[in-house]
Motif scaffolding. Structure first.
Motif, PDB file in Angstrom:
ATOM      1  N   LEU A   1      -6.351   5.022  -6.607  1.00 43.22           N
ATOM      2  CA  LEU A   1      -6.819   5.792  -6.141  1.00 43.22           C
ATOM      3  C   LEU A   1      -6.792   6.870  -5.898  1.00 43.22           C
ATOM      4  N   ASP A   2      -7.307   7.821  -6.443  1.00 43.23           N
ATOM      5  CA  ASP A   2      -6.627   8.702  -6.038  1.00 43.23           C
ATOM      6  C   ASP A   2      -7.972   9.636  -4.881  1.00 43.23           C
ATOM      7  N   VAL A   3      -7.555  10.320  -3.653  1.00 37.69           N
ATOM      8  CA  VAL A   3      -8.052  10.682  -2.666  1.00 37.69           C
ATOM      9  C   VAL A   3      -8.445  11.952  -2.487  1.00 37.69           C
TER      10      VAL A   3
ATOM     11  N   THR B   1       1.301  -1.479  -0.151  1.00 34.42           N
ATOM     12  CA  THR B   1      -0.023   0.248  -0.236  1.00 34.42           C
ATOM     13  C   THR B   1       0.654   1.204   0.419  1.00 34.42           C
ATOM     14  N   VAL B   2       1.364   2.400  -1.231  1.00 29.74           N
ATOM     15  CA  VAL B   2       1.563   3.285  -0.872  1.00 29.74           C
ATOM     16  C   VAL B   2       0.901   3.856  -1.105  1.00 29.74           C
ATOM     17  N   VAL B   3       0.914   4.799   0.335  1.00 24.16           N
ATOM     18  CA  VAL B   3       1.156   6.548  -0.361  1.00 24.16           C
ATOM     19  C   VAL B   3       1.494   7.617  -0.473  1.00 24.16           C
ATOM     20  N   SER B   4       0.879   8.340  -1.625  1.00 24.21           N
ATOM     21  CA  SER B   4       1.773   8.614  -2.560  1.00 24.21           C
ATOM     22  C   SER B   4       0.816  10.740  -2.181  1.00 24.21           C
TER      23      SER B   4
ATOM     24  N   MET C   1      -3.033  11.387  -2.999  1.00 22.80           N
ATOM     25  CA  MET C   1      -3.697  12.473  -2.604  1.00 22.80           C
ATOM     26  C   MET C   1      -3.937  14.177  -3.035  1.00 22.80           C
ATOM     27  N   ARG C   2      -5.114  13.978  -3.355  1.00 23.48           N
ATOM     28  CA  ARG C   2      -5.270  14.937  -3.753  1.00 23.48           C
ATOM     29  C   ARG C   2      -5.396  16.647  -3.532  1.00 23.48           C
ATOM     30  N   ARG C   3      -4.640  17.379  -3.079  1.00 25.86           N
ATOM     31  CA  ARG C   3      -5.643  18.517  -2.459  1.00 25.86           C
ATOM     32  C   ARG C   3      -5.041  19.867  -3.449  1.00 25.86           C
ATOM     33  N   ASP C   4      -5.735  20.830  -3.490  1.00 22.55           N
ATOM     34  CA  ASP C   4      -5.843  21.933  -4.207  1.00 22.55           C
ATOM     35  C   ASP C   4      -4.284  22.790  -4.340  1.00 22.55           C
ATOM     36  N   ILE C   5      -3.617  22.533  -5.444  1.00 20.36           N
ATOM     37  CA  ILE C   5      -2.033  22.807  -5.325  1.00 20.36           C
ATOM     38  C   ILE C   5      -2.137  24.430  -4.657  1.00 20.36           C
TER      39      ILE C   5
END
Length: 195
Positions: free
Chosen positions: A149-151, A10-13, A95-99
């Protein structure tokens, strides 16, 4: 956690300051042990810890440890994903966060630690990050051993239950989703867009 077999890493990136430490906390609370050496201590920017593993920084020269990480989670910054071996199955929580929030959060962290910021303007750094993300997405799309999976970070903090259910399903099921939801602390969502 039930006796679900997870024959993958499980890779968290994601980008720096995009919620990767939160994702590691969630996965650990759910029952997947993190691969971490606790070398980087918690601080005001990540009061619950960074969940980092020093060997990740040497991926370009040494990947020997990675296959043994099956059944565990490991945090890997977005630009090092392309150094991972193609023959080890991975489930990547990206992980997707507003740049703009990412850039602002980095600036605050650097100011708090007394470190100088980079030479790029926030706008230019944001553009660089956007280009890097596109390149990493293309690379991941060409790797059959990798599932992604984009989160969305903001969504995870605002309404964790549905996203946690999706993460549980993506990682094979059997995680303690109540404990995962309990790991979300909205007060740690700082440097929001528009703030």
């Amino acid at each position: 956690m039930t006796g679900v077999s997870r024959d993958f890493v499980t890779v968290v990136s994601g980008l720096p300051r995009s919620g990767t430490s939160l994702a590691m906390q969630l996965v650990a609370a759910g029952g997947i042990p993190p691969l971490t050496d606790h070398h980087r201590a918690p601080d005001d920017d990540n009061p619950r810890g960074y969940f980092e593993f020093e060997a990740v920084k040497q991926l370009r020269s040494d990947r020997s440890w990675f296959a043994d990480a099956r059944g565990r989670s490991v945090k890997i910054i977005h630009m090092l994903l392309t150094e991972l071996p193609d023959d080890v199955p991975c489930r990547v929580l990206f992980m997707r966060r507003d740049i703009g929030e990412v850039v602002r959060s980095q600036r605050v962290m650097l100011e708090r630690s007394g470190k100088p910021g980079g030479a790029l303007t926030p706008e230019r750094l944001g553009a660089v990050y956007a280009g890097q993300l596109a390149g990493v997405a293309r690379w991941l799309a060409g790797r059959p051993a990798f599932r992604v999976l984009d989160v969305p970070y903001a969504g995870l903090v605002a309404d964790p239950a549905p996203l946690i259910a999706g993460i549980d399903a993506f990682l094979g099921g059997g995680l303690d989703t109540d404990a995962m939801a309990g790991a979300v602390d909205p007060s740690l969502y700082r440097n929001r867009a528009g703030s």
